[in-house]
Design an enzyme around this catalytic site. Sequence first.
Site, PDB file in Angstrom:
ATOM      1  N   LYS A 151     128.515  62.520  -0.214  1.00  0.00           N
ATOM      2  CA  LYS A 151     128.142  62.543  -1.635  1.00  0.00           C
ATOM      3  C   LYS A 151     126.942  63.465  -1.874  1.00  0.00           C
ATOM      4  O   LYS A 151     126.928  64.223  -2.846  1.00  0.00           O
ATOM      5  CB  LYS A 151     127.807  61.096  -2.028  1.00  0.00           C
ATOM      6  CG  LYS A 151     127.518  60.843  -3.446  1.00  0.00           C
ATOM      7  CD  LYS A 151     127.730  59.375  -3.776  1.00  0.00           C
ATOM      8  CE  LYS A 151     127.219  58.392  -2.734  1.00  0.00           C
ATOM      9  NZ  LYS A 151     125.780  58.153  -2.766  1.00  0.00           N
TER      10      LYS A 151
ATOM     11  N   ASP B 115     128.240  47.863  -4.717  1.00  0.00           N
ATOM     12  CA  ASP B 115     127.012  47.276  -4.159  1.00  0.00           C
ATOM     13  C   ASP B 115     126.243  46.588  -5.287  1.00  0.00           C
ATOM     14  O   ASP B 115     126.146  47.139  -6.392  1.00  0.00           O
ATOM     15  CB  ASP B 115     126.070  48.366  -3.602  1.00  0.00           C
ATOM     16  CG  ASP B 115     126.681  49.151  -2.461  1.00  0.00           C
ATOM     17  OD1 ASP B 115     127.698  48.701  -1.909  1.00  0.00           O
ATOM     18  OD2 ASP B 115     126.134  50.230  -2.131  1.00  0.00           O
TER      19      ASP B 115
ATOM     20  N   PRO C 206     142.163  52.510  -1.734  1.00  0.00           N
ATOM     21  CA  PRO C 206     140.724  52.226  -1.884  1.00  0.00           C
ATOM     22  C   PRO C 206     140.089  53.059  -3.004  1.00  0.00           C
ATOM     23  O   PRO C 206     139.193  52.578  -3.702  1.00  0.00           O
ATOM     24  CB  PRO C 206     140.133  52.606  -0.518  1.00  0.00           C
ATOM     25  CG  PRO C 206     141.280  52.522   0.430  1.00  0.00           C
ATOM     26  CD  PRO C 206     142.503  52.917  -0.353  1.00  0.00           C
ATOM     27  N   THR C 207     140.571  54.286  -3.206  1.00  0.00           N
ATOM     28  CA  THR C 207     140.045  55.121  -4.297  1.00  0.00           C
ATOM     29  C   THR C 207     140.394  54.481  -5.641  1.00  0.00           C
ATOM     30  O   THR C 207     139.552  54.379  -6.542  1.00  0.00           O
ATOM     31  CB  THR C 207     140.631  56.543  -4.208  1.00  0.00           C
ATOM     32  OG1 THR C 207     140.162  57.138  -3.001  1.00  0.00           O
ATOM     33  CG2 THR C 207     140.227  57.406  -5.396  1.00  0.00           C
TER      34      THR C 207
ATOM     35  N   CYS D 293     105.736  69.811  15.267  1.00  0.00           N
ATOM     36  CA  CYS D 293     104.814  68.706  15.013  1.00  0.00           C
ATOM     37  C   CYS D 293     104.515  67.946  16.306  1.00  0.00           C
ATOM     38  O   CYS D 293     103.739  68.422  17.116  1.00  0.00           O
ATOM     39  CB  CYS D 293     105.360  67.817  13.893  1.00  0.00           C
ATOM     40  SG  CYS D 293     104.057  66.916  13.054  1.00  0.00           S
TER      41      CYS D 293
ATOM     42  N   GLN E 264     102.293  68.862  19.740  1.00  0.00           N
ATOM     43  CA  GLN E 264     101.271  68.005  20.355  1.00  0.00           C
ATOM     44  C   GLN E 264     101.567  67.766  21.832  1.00  0.00           C
ATOM     45  O   GLN E 264     100.665  67.792  22.663  1.00  0.00           O
ATOM     46  CB  GLN E 264     101.160  66.687  19.573  1.00  0.00           C
ATOM     47  CG  GLN E 264     100.713  66.909  18.121  1.00  0.00           C
ATOM     48  CD  GLN E 264     100.678  65.642  17.278  1.00  0.00           C
ATOM     49  OE1 GLN E 264     101.062  64.565  17.725  1.00  0.00           O
ATOM     50  NE2 GLN E 264     100.214  65.761  16.045  1.00  0.00           N
TER      51      GLN E 264
ATOM     52  N   HIS F  58     106.379  71.411   9.845  1.00  0.00           N
ATOM     53  CA  HIS F  58     107.839  71.288  10.022  1.00  0.00           C
ATOM     54  C   HIS F  58     108.549  72.481   9.387  1.00  0.00           C
ATOM     55  O   HIS F  58     108.966  72.419   8.227  1.00  0.00           O
ATOM     56  CB  HIS F  58     108.339  69.995   9.358  1.00  0.00           C
ATOM     57  CG  HIS F  58     107.893  68.766  10.067  1.00  0.00           C
ATOM     58  ND1 HIS F  58     108.598  68.209  11.109  1.00  0.00           N
ATOM     59  CD2 HIS F  58     106.796  67.987   9.886  1.00  0.00           C
ATOM     60  CE1 HIS F  58     107.964  67.130  11.543  1.00  0.00           C
ATOM     61  NE2 HIS F  58     106.860  66.975  10.827  1.00  0.00           N
TER      62      HIS F  58
ATOM     63  N   GLU G 240     111.418  73.454   9.772  1.00  0.00           N
ATOM     64  CA  GLU G 240     112.839  73.154   9.479  1.00  0.00           C
ATOM     65  C   GLU G 240     113.063  72.823   8.007  1.00  0.00           C
ATOM     66  O   GLU G 240     114.165  73.010   7.495  1.00  0.00           O
ATOM     67  CB  GLU G 240     113.358  72.024  10.375  1.00  0.00           C
ATOM     68  CG  GLU G 240     112.748  70.638  10.182  1.00  0.00           C
ATOM     69  CD  GLU G 240     111.489  70.384  11.023  1.00  0.00           C
ATOM     70  OE1 GLU G 240     110.816  71.351  11.405  1.00  0.00           O
ATOM     71  OE2 GLU G 240     111.185  69.199  11.276  1.00  0.00           O
TER      72      GLU G 240
END
Length: 550
Positions: free
Chosen positions: A17, A148, A191-192, A382, A386, A508, A510
């Site tokens: 999604k 849910d 199910p859809t 990160c 170290q 970071h 990325e």
Amino acid sequence: MSKYIFVTGGVVSSAGKGVTAAAIGKLLKERGFDVSIQKLDPYINVDPGTMSPYQHGEVFVLDDGSETDLDLGHYERFIDTSLTAVCNVTTGQIYSEVISQERRGDFLGGTIQVIPHITNEIKRRIGLVPQTMKAEVVIVEVGGTVGDIESLPFLEALRQMRSDIGRENTMYVHVTWLPHIGATGELKTKPTQHSVRELRSIGIQPDVIIARSDYPIPEELREKIALFCDVEPREVIPLTTCKILYEVPLVLEHEGLGEISLSRLGLIRRCAPDWSEWEKLIAAVETDKPKVRIALVGKYVELQDAYMSVCQALQHATLAVGIETEVVWLHSTDLENDKGWKDLESVHGIIVPGGFGSRGIEGKIAAARFARQNQVPYLGLCLGMQVMVIEFGRHVLGSESVNSTEFNRSTSHPVIDLLPEQGSITEMGGTMRLGLYPCKLVPGTIVAEAYNQELVQERHRHRYEFKNTYREIMGENGMVFSGLSPDDRLVEIVEFANHPFMVGCQFHPEFLSRPNKPHPLFRAFMESVVARVQDLTEEESKTLYAEQSG
Ligand code: GLN
């Protein structure tokens, strides 16, 4: 007035999604619109910053320091826009806001209820996106799946929005999953159908259904879903699992979703989409390429989502340098127990990503030692930076007690220590050094060459930092402090003088890599991997280049 696309999920979670929402954003951006994407997360945590990576995967960090759901990483990578704190909302944030208003007496003794107080706050948060960002189209993804209990207030708010702002300004997209029955080789739509029925019982009729599957979806299933769910067959978009995520917008484009979205929202295309760069990515994936093996030495490797952005950044760089990467997932605790070493010895490059807590730390240090001693390209992110410092400190100072105070408070050599401003903080959420900080690069270093810039901005998420009292001794022994905060106070990047590519950064990288703009550090790392493969044996190098030119 902004237009809104609401993306909900049905049948199962993890059907894609978030990527679908990101891809729809890309379709609209390619048509000349300013797009922003927001995720509504139904859990009660205020943000995912304090949650275990095993529960929700990676914590993604934005420029402004917000700790968010990993889907925001997909959004940014697809629409190439920096998102902000308003783009990730949790039930926890909604309730804590409404409760504090109630405690202040803002409701003048009224009864505070889910409808309208909670739903109004949800709608206010959605409205903050176009109020604070350039967003002609706002895409709002609701976490979890329809059915849910937790997501009901969010869905109710989205339902209300259609009457609040009008049908012509809203579009509802429902992403479902078609299970495959192995025994009969069939895909199932039931199910859809149930999930759409559930959504309609809440008052939301989807305008588009995206049917996800691992198998090709026959035309008659598309018609069947359309018939049962009250949409036209062209509004049922089959989306079979793609080779790489960046193919998804191309599939949705091919199925006409870009134009369907515009006509539903009454928008007129401002320019024709140009997919040439993304098509190049797909072509690169489909070409036969020499393969390299990169170890990812982590501690949450059982759930690969914990390293989502690292893997994506690696893929961007891999495609850019024209090779194929096999990621070798290594658990750092295995290395501590004499396991996984054969795999580590077989790789062409090592990445040690971020992490928290002492479990597995010695395995990461051992991987850094292996990379240093064997001249294997190494990228430390990160925590990975170290451990590189701790390992080198142990070597230079000749003491195994060298450590970070995160792992040993009473170490005699705290080469990594708490940032001074972190010392007095007791609260957990949002209290690290977070978000974008400048870093100046030292000319003549590996990283200065990689970035080809003097000052860069990178995203951080940490409490600990290189301890300056060790700069001199480590520097004398070959550690280069190649990235520093503009005031020289903080070491942001280290590298080794006598190593082809051993780089550790306190931030970071990325998080800022894009499919068509790989991050300079990942790219330089992959280039050094290719160079190493080339150096390894003549045989291997011949194969590499023969295949590349072929
Ligand atoms: N645990 C380390 C710190 O807090 C590293 C954090 C990280 O890797 N993101 O500084």
